[in-house]
Design an enzyme around this catalytic site. Structure first.
Site, PDB file in Angstrom:
ATOM      1  N   LYS A  94      28.791  45.432  60.642  1.00  0.00           N
ATOM      2  CA  LYS A  94      28.755  46.712  59.934  1.00  0.00           C
ATOM      3  C   LYS A  94      28.158  47.781  60.845  1.00  0.00           C
ATOM      4  O   LYS A  94      27.160  47.551  61.521  1.00  0.00           O
ATOM      5  CB  LYS A  94      27.912  46.592  58.665  1.00  0.00           C
ATOM      6  CG  LYS A  94      28.648  46.004  57.484  1.00  0.00           C
ATOM      7  CD  LYS A  94      27.810  46.117  56.215  1.00  0.00           C
ATOM      8  CE  LYS A  94      28.597  45.656  55.008  1.00  0.00           C
ATOM      9  NZ  LYS A  94      27.824  45.795  53.753  1.00  0.00           N
ATOM     10  N   GLU A  97      28.636  38.860  38.222  1.00  0.00           N
ATOM     11  CA  GLU A  97      28.116  39.468  36.996  1.00  0.00           C
ATOM     12  C   GLU A  97      28.065  38.485  35.834  1.00  0.00           C
ATOM     13  O   GLU A  97      27.102  38.491  35.041  1.00  0.00           O
ATOM     14  CB  GLU A  97      28.969  40.684  36.616  1.00  0.00           C
ATOM     15  CG  GLU A  97      28.912  41.830  37.603  1.00  0.00           C
ATOM     16  CD  GLU A  97      29.905  41.720  38.736  1.00  0.00           C
ATOM     17  OE1 GLU A  97      29.952  42.631  39.579  1.00  0.00           O
ATOM     18  OE2 GLU A  97      30.634  40.697  38.791  1.00  0.00           O
ATOM     19  N   ARG A 149      32.586  43.130  33.359  1.00  0.00           N
ATOM     20  CA  ARG A 149      33.017  41.829  33.856  1.00  0.00           C
ATOM     21  C   ARG A 149      32.300  40.669  33.165  1.00  0.00           C
ATOM     22  O   ARG A 149      32.742  39.534  33.265  1.00  0.00           O
ATOM     23  CB  ARG A 149      32.770  41.750  35.368  1.00  0.00           C
ATOM     24  CG  ARG A 149      33.653  42.666  36.186  1.00  0.00           C
ATOM     25  CD  ARG A 149      33.468  42.443  37.662  1.00  0.00           C
ATOM     26  NE  ARG A 149      34.702  42.780  38.377  1.00  0.00           N
ATOM     27  CZ  ARG A 149      34.998  42.349  39.596  1.00  0.00           C
ATOM     28  NH1 ARG A 149      34.162  41.543  40.227  1.00  0.00           N
ATOM     29  NH2 ARG A 149      36.130  42.689  40.173  1.00  0.00           N
TER      30      ARG A 149
END
Length: 615
Positions: A278, A364, A392
């Protein structure tokens, strides 16, 4: 200088270049990203890390004929630049500009609209199966990050895909690992070997020869798996039915192109493990990829944000401070989040109470059931979650928490419109999908101090509760350090007027008060969506000609609908006006402007009431 990038308007232009030009294309593309994102803001570190992979994919595959699916879309900016949207990057995440995520309406190259994680493999498998059914020769490629691989949905799709005879390539963009030069070179060599014609041709010939002798075939298969397992970390994916290749250096464009070109010739489910970093190419983002994951406009030379006025505490910060203060009072408190520590304001809590902090990854459903298990054993879980992500875990919210009446507090961030992230992240539906759940209390603060007191009130409640609050700051209401429980299920009248009563549910209270002043209307901060203050509601219905409900939730099934249900139950015919979010997806843009466009600022509320009274 962007001499090569200037020649690229579509991937077809990229594919006309010599392979030796690709490193320069990647370099120019990375600089273009730095210039554009530092000006507009947006997702940054993940896009810098995906530059070479994006160039290689569009160079090797015939997009958009070959279907390329990005997971979440945090890394899709280089893809947008190469697919005809380079000149519009200055409109990124602005109203009527480019979306911050892949969007089918925006380009034929955005094959699948995303915003939430872990959907890419399932969607790409759908594309692959459809191509097979239609007799079309095309490749389907899913690019998924290592974070997104923590979600059960990704493994469900892998489990399904591995047994299908389809041309599917799953690319794991692993940006949490680094490869030393020696290991990188070795793995690049192995990747080329394992994806090449010789290895796969030898394996296919051996398979045909040994089929006649099952014991030898099984021995050969086990030997191959053992040797390959020693050389590569792909045993798990092989067990799913994929041909695992990698890991390879995701910033070595020559290796990427060579490996992808080999894989393109293979049939069946393929899994390529690519390791990236990243922030690659911008040292500040490499050093702190979390900080530079998503940025506001900044100065590229030093990474400093463009100067802006000092901001008031956000609702997220208010929650984070409350959580730490509450944890100091009650050692039963535990904090749970599905991979949103920074976004949900849990950084301080994680540092001060590391043993009571649980980040379960992008999962989740598991987060909610895990919290339910903690509650069963006498702990007091607080689940910090965005409104859009709670969707979700709806089944778990009902079956595992509410049905068992467990004392779990849901701190629901990003309720209402979120601005630049657009409809995939808008918290437009939580009131509608939570109101129908028995046992679940729902609270919405009208200002910052009320948010702190409301969280305390919910925590003290012996049952499941949800406190929903918006993105950003309020009006700067002073916050009391002392925590005091609010009267359960009771509203707060903020202004007494005549004829019109405005019932405000949540953070649009300042706008409701503004309209109330202009119209000399009564304004009530309802505070509780469930249980609703029915006694006060009936009083208002008896003393006012028009009841106006204001909420930053979809009108359909929201707080306004709750008011109508009460009036209907008591056979009252008081006139009503329901104001909230429309039955449409509100696109990205500046948060305040979007709310105004929906008629939820003070002027909009006033105009809607005047129109109703005039009618």
């Amino acid at each position: 200088m962007t001499s090569l990038l200037d020649q690229i308007n579509l991937p077809a232009d990229l594919r006309r270049l010599n392979k030796d030009d690709l490193p320069q294309v990647a370099s120019e593309l990375r600089q273009y990203l730095l210039d554009s994102i530092s000006s507009t803001g947006g997702h940054f570190a993940s896009n810098l890390g995906a530059v070479e992979l994006t160039v290689a994919l569009h160079y090797v595959f015939d997009t958009p004929h070959d279907r390329l699916v990005w997971d979440v879309g945090h890394q899709s900016y280089p893809h947008k630049i190469l697919t005809g949207r380079k000149e519009r990057m200055n409109t990124m995440r602005k109203q009527h500009g480019l979306a911050g995520f892949p969007k089918r309406e925006e380009s034929e190259y955005d094959t699948f609209g995303v915003g939430h994680s872990s959907t890419s493999i399932g969607a790409a498998l759908g594309f692959a199966e459809a191509a097979k059914l239609k007799g079309e020769q095309r490749k389907s490629i899913a690019v998924i990050g290592d974070g997104s691989m923590t979600a059960g949905m990704a493994f469900e799709a892998l489990n399904n895909a591995g047994e299908r005879d389809v041309d599917l390539l799953v690319i794991l963009n692993d940006n949490e690992m680094s490869i030393s030069p020696n290991v990188g070179a070795l793995n690049s060599y192995l990747a080329r070997l394992l994806s090449g014609k010789f290895y796969n041709g030898f394996r296919n010939v051996s398979d045909r020869v040994l089929t006649a002798v099952p014991p030898l075939r099984e021995l050969a298969k086990r030997s191959e798996e053992h040797v390959k397992g020693l050389l590569t970390p792909g045993t798990l994916f092989e067990e799913f039915g994929f041909n695992y290749i990698g890991p390879i250096d995701g910033h070595d464009i020559d290796t990427l192109v060579a490996t992808l070109s080999n894989i393109k010739k293979l049939s069946g489910p393929q899994f390529l493990h690519v390791v990236t970093k990243k922030g690659q190419g911008y040292k500040l983002a490499v050093a702190d990829p979390v900080k530079y994951h998503a940025v506001s406009p900044f100065t590229p030379e030093n990474g400093m944000p463009v100067a802006k006025a000092a901001s008031k505490p956000t609702y997220t910060q208010i929650f984070g401070d409350w959580l730490c203060d509450m944890a100091a009072q009650d050692d039963r408190l535990v904090g749970v989040t599905p991979a949103m520590r920074e976004g949900s304001g849990l950084v301080r809590f994680a540092e001060e109470h590391p043993t009571r902090y649980f980040d379960v990854g992008i999962a989740e459903q598991h987060a909610v059931t895990f919290a339910a298990g903690l509650a069963c054993e006498g702990m007091k879980p607080v689940v910090a979650i965005y409104s859009t992500f709670l969707q979700r875990a709806y089944d778990q919210l009902i079956h595992d928490v509410a049905l068992q009446n467990l004392p779990v507090v849901f701190a629901i961030d990003r309720a209402g419109l979120v601005g630049a992230d657009g409809p995939t992240h808008a918290g437009a539906y939580d009131l509608s999908f939570m109101r129908c759940i028995p046992n679940l209390a729902i609270l919405a603060p009208g200002d910052e101090n009320e948010c702190r007191q409301m969280l305390y009130t919910a925590y003290k409640h012996d049952g499941p509760s949800a406190v929903r609050y918006p993105r950003g700051s309020g009006n700067g209401t002073p916050i009391e350090t002392t925590m005091t429980a609010l009267p359960w299920g009771k509203s707060d009248t903020r202004r007494v007027g005549k004829n019109v009563a405005i019932l405000s549910f949540g953070a649009r209270l300042p706008a409701a008060l503004q309209a109330g002043e202009a119209l000399d209307a009564t304004v009530v901060n309802m505070r509780f969506i469930k249980p609703l203050d029915e006694a006060r509601l009936l009083e208002l219905a008896a003393t006012h000609d028009l009841l106006v409900t204001v909420e930053d939730n979809a009108i359909m099934g929201g707080a306004g609908s709750a008011v109508l249900e009460v009036l209907s139950a008591h056979q009252l015919t008081t006139q009503t006006l329901l104001l909230g979010l429309p039955d449409a997806y509100v696109e990205h843009g500046e948060q305040g402007q979007l709310l105004a466009d929906c008629g939820l600022d003070g002027a909009g509320i006033e105009a809607a009431i005047k129109a109703r009274l005039g009618a």
